[in-house]
Design a protein around this motif. Structure first.
Motif, PDB file in Angstrom:
ATOM      1  N   LEU A  98       0.823  -1.212   0.000  1.00  0.00           N
ATOM      2  CA  LEU A  98       0.000   0.000   0.000  1.00  0.00           C
ATOM      3  C   LEU A  98       0.855   1.259   0.000  1.00  0.00           C
ATOM      4  CD1 LEU A  98      -2.887  -1.136   2.365  1.00  0.00           C
ATOM      5  CD2 LEU A  98      -2.919  -0.944  -0.128  1.00  0.00           C
ATOM      6  N   ARG A  99       1.990   1.238   0.692  1.00  0.00           N
ATOM      7  CA  ARG A  99       2.903   2.388   0.642  1.00  0.00           C
ATOM      8  C   ARG A  99       3.493   2.542  -0.749  1.00  0.00           C
ATOM      9  NH1 ARG A  99       4.269   0.481   5.695  1.00  0.00           N
ATOM     10  NH2 ARG A  99       6.219  -0.450   5.001  1.00  0.00           N
ATOM     11  N   ALA A 100       3.842   1.445  -1.400  1.00  0.00           N
ATOM     12  CA  ALA A 100       4.414   1.510  -2.743  1.00  0.00           C
ATOM     13  C   ALA A 100       3.390   1.981  -3.775  1.00  0.00           C
ATOM     14  CB  ALA A 100       4.963   0.146  -3.149  1.00  0.00           C
ATOM     15  N   LEU A 101       2.115   1.809  -3.475  1.00  0.00           N
ATOM     16  CA  LEU A 101       1.051   2.200  -4.397  1.00  0.00           C
ATOM     17  C   LEU A 101       0.566   3.628  -4.183  1.00  0.00           C
ATOM     18  CD1 LEU A 101      -1.154  -1.009  -4.362  1.00  0.00           C
ATOM     19  CD2 LEU A 101       0.172  -0.103  -6.279  1.00  0.00           C
ATOM     20  N   GLU A 102       1.271   4.403  -3.401  1.00  0.00           N
ATOM     21  CA  GLU A 102       0.759   5.722  -3.023  1.00  0.00           C
ATOM     22  C   GLU A 102       0.374   6.615  -4.190  1.00  0.00           C
ATOM     23  OE1 GLU A 102       5.064   7.925  -2.382  1.00  0.00           O
ATOM     24  OE2 GLU A 102       3.919   7.273  -0.660  1.00  0.00           O
ATOM     25  N   ASN A 103       0.993   6.457  -5.359  1.00  0.00           N
ATOM     26  CA  ASN A 103       0.668   7.304  -6.501  1.00  0.00           C
ATOM     27  C   ASN A 103      -0.092   6.561  -7.594  1.00  0.00           C
ATOM     28  OD1 ASN A 103       1.945   9.618  -5.447  1.00  0.00           O
ATOM     29  ND2 ASN A 103       3.923   8.800  -6.072  1.00  0.00           N
ATOM     30  N   ALA A 127     -10.334   3.083  -8.889  1.00  0.00           N
ATOM     31  CA  ALA A 127     -10.033   3.387  -7.483  1.00  0.00           C
ATOM     32  C   ALA A 127      -9.332   4.718  -7.419  1.00  0.00           C
ATOM     33  CB  ALA A 127      -9.156   2.286  -6.895  1.00  0.00           C
ATOM     34  N   SER A 128      -9.725   5.552  -6.495  1.00  0.00           N
ATOM     35  CA  SER A 128      -9.065   6.853  -6.353  1.00  0.00           C
ATOM     36  C   SER A 128      -7.810   6.746  -5.521  1.00  0.00           C
ATOM     37  CB  SER A 128     -10.033   7.853  -5.729  1.00  0.00           C
ATOM     38  OG  SER A 128     -10.461   7.387  -4.475  1.00  0.00           O
ATOM     39  N   SER A 129      -7.717   5.694  -4.750  1.00  0.00           N
ATOM     40  CA  SER A 129      -6.515   5.452  -3.966  1.00  0.00           C
ATOM     41  C   SER A 129      -6.425   3.963  -3.690  1.00  0.00           C
ATOM     42  CB  SER A 129      -6.586   6.233  -2.645  1.00  0.00           C
ATOM     43  OG  SER A 129      -7.684   5.785  -1.886  1.00  0.00           O
ATOM     44  N   PRO A 130      -5.242   3.500  -3.333  1.00  0.00           N
ATOM     45  CA  PRO A 130      -5.128   2.070  -3.057  1.00  0.00           C
ATOM     46  C   PRO A 130      -6.042   1.682  -1.913  1.00  0.00           C
ATOM     47  CG  PRO A 130      -2.966   3.120  -3.123  1.00  0.00           C
ATOM     48  CD  PRO A 130      -3.993   4.211  -3.178  1.00  0.00           C
ATOM     49  N   GLY A 131      -6.679   0.586  -2.043  1.00  0.00           N
ATOM     50  CA  GLY A 131      -7.553   0.154  -0.973  1.00  0.00           C
ATOM     51  C   GLY A 131      -7.842  -1.313  -1.066  1.00  0.00           C
TER      52      GLY A 131
END
Length: 135
Positions: A98-103, A127-131
């Protein structure tokens, strides 16, 4: 456990399947990047129009250097997929992911069926953000 990876393209479905496991080194990252390049070369769709599903359930906690390498890899525009799904387990490696997917707009799932259903759903919102999606 040393790193293993498998990258497979399904050109008929514009899909790239990736399975990552173990603990990665910089050399493993280089090998993975080459395998990804080869798989992408067999796709028939336009650039960035493919879908990607990543199975990371067997990945170990990675060093910060490797997490940064994965972050860079995920933010590189040349291989960016239209939709990006991860099959994860309830481990600390998921929080590193999830940290690596921040962008990146991506979703995490508990199983392949749910991940592929989301990838191929015509009305699935990006998805607007990783989840984590409910499975």
């Amino acid at each position: 456990m040393s790193a293993t990876f498998h990258v497979e393209a399904d050109p008929a479905r514009d899909l790239v399947r990736i399975k990552l496991s173990g603990f990665f080194s910089p050399d493993d990252i280089e090998g993975f990047l080459e395998a990804r390049r080869a798989a992408h070369a067999s796709l028939r769709c336009g650039p960035n129009q493919h879908l990607t599903i990543n199975d990371v359930r067997e990945m170990k906690i990675q060093s910060q250097e490797i997490v940064a390498a994965f972050r860079d890899m995920l933010s590189a525009p040349d291989y960016r997929s239209r939709r990006l799904a991860f099959v994860t387990g309830p481990t600390l490696a998921r929080s590193q992911l999830l940290r690596a997917l921040e962008n990146r707009a991506a979703r995490c799932f508990d199983d392949h069926f749910s991940a592929e259903a989301w990838l191929f759903s015509p009305d699935a919102g990006e998805a607007s953000s990783p989840g984590r999606a409910a499975a």
